[in-house]
Design an enzyme around this catalytic site. Structure first.
Site: not given
Ligand code: NAD
Length: 359
Positions: A124, A191, A224, A248
């Site tokens: 972002y 991740k 995940d 987000d």
């Protein structure tokens, strides 16, 4: 002395929920001097920019603002006003609580989560190169040289920067938040097995900072796996610490766990400034109909009161919202009711149990 607060109504349902929020906060008796500013689609049409400099200057003057949602045109030439505000004011921490409320149907009655989202870096950051542009061509050439990777000619690029200093401050913020708010645990999502130098850095700074906060229970989890576990056992989590994009996404997921976007409040905090806003967007599908749920923005207003040191008034607003939702008579359609935005605001304002002068 009255607190000076900038109020930006925003787009779509923004003006409806902003008015409802102002009504409730005024009813607490806390003296607030509202300074009204506009940003978003209407201002863009009038002034050619959705975020005029004077809006930023006004927030810097008042230091505290509350805003309704602002529409980001998809694929338009303008950056999101929300993202721009966070960058310009260095509002590096988004704090978004999600708690089950008695009377609001959810399969998970025991949820009490807070998402803490890094707000200024990651995908972002706004470092992007449009496909076909000279910059994208230059980046393709550089990637070929540096990485031996030939990106497709029709590729666009979005860069994901995550820094040690940017991560350190959000990790410390989250660990201190746990201490200051009597919470118990931080779960850092990442991740890092795939994005070793961005998410991997976020993880390693999280782990090393947690060594200095041994009284706070710290764990980390791949994003995940965290997403899956949140849908099955959200009660097992407390404070979630996430880089910008995952923050987000998971804050909407957490809102969904406890009754939807109409309830989810948020704060964007930096060292100098604070901007409060609901998690939801401008909801163009229901704008102008007077049926938007104002609770998300009213609860953001309660967070604002707390930030101003008005803890009693913040408690009063939060418990009035809980009582009104639990009673179930005054509810907007997103929660299965038939009430209007104004009726919910009136119901909460009426239910405020503000202590009298001797109370
Ligand atoms: P949205 O949150 O506006 O709406 C998603 C769904 O939730 C819609 O069905 C909507 O009707 C419903 N909803 C949202 N808030 C509600 C409320 N208070 N009461 C009842 N129902 C509510 O998401 P979107 O449609 O993806 O986004 C619309 C616009 O808002 C986009 O331009 C987006 O960029 C912008 N946006 C702004 C912010 C912000 O200002 N911080 C945040 C998210 C999205």
């Amino acid at each position: 002395m009255a607190h000076l607060v900038t109020l930006i109504a925003g787009d779509g349902i923004g003006p409806e929920v902003a008015e409802a929020t102002r009504r409730v906060l005024d009813a607490t008796g806390v003296e607030i001097e509202w300074v009204l500013e506009d940003a978003g689609a209407a201002v863009l049409e009038r002034e050619g920019t959705p975020l005029p400099d004077r809006v930023l200057e006004q927030i810097r003057r008042s230091r505290v603002a509350i805003k309704g949602p602002i529409t980001t045109p998809v694929g338009g030439g303008f950056r999101s006003v929300n993202v721009a505000l966070r960058h310009e004011l260095d509002l590096f921490a988004a704090v978004r609580p999600s708690r089950s409320i008695p009377g609001v149907p959810t399969p998970h009655p025991g949820v009490d989560l807070v998402v803490i989202r890094e707000n200024t870096e990651d995908l972002y950051r706004g470092v992007e190169y449009e496909r076909g542009s000279p910059e994208a061509a230059a980046l393709r050439a550089e990637l070929r040289r540096l990485a031996g990777y030939t990106a497709r000619e029709d590729a666009g690029f979005t860069v994901k920067p995550i820094s040690v200093s940017g991560t350190r401050r959000i990790v410390r913020f989250a660990l201190e938040f746990v201490r200051a708010n009597g919470r118990r645990k931080v779960t850092l999502g990442h991740k890092s097995n795939i994005m070793r130098f961005s998410d991997g850095l976020f993880l390693s700074i999280g782990r090393s900072e947690s060594e200095d906060h041994r009284d706070v229970w710290f764990e980390d989890m791949e994003i995940d796996q965290l997403s899956m576990r949140l849908t099955r056992e959200p009660e097992a989590f407390d404070v979630l610490l996430l880089p910008n994009l995952y923050g987000d996404i998971l804050s909407d997921l957490c809102a969904g766990l406890v009754g939807g976007l109409g309830l989810a409040a948020g704060a964007n905090l930096g060292w100098e400034y604070a901007v409060f806003e609901p998690v939801h967007g401008s909801a163009p599908d229901i704008a102008g109909r007077g049926v938007a749920n104002p609770v998300a923005m009213i609860r953001s207003g309660a967070m604002l009161l707390r930030h101003l040191g008005e803890h009693g008034a913040a408690d009063v607003v939060e418990s009035a919202v809980d009582r009104v939702l639990a009673a179930g008579e005054v509810r907007t359609p997103d929660l299965g009711g038939t009430s209007s935005t104004d009726e919910v605001a009136a119901g909460v304002a009426k239910d405020l149990q503000v202590p009298g002068p001797s109370g």
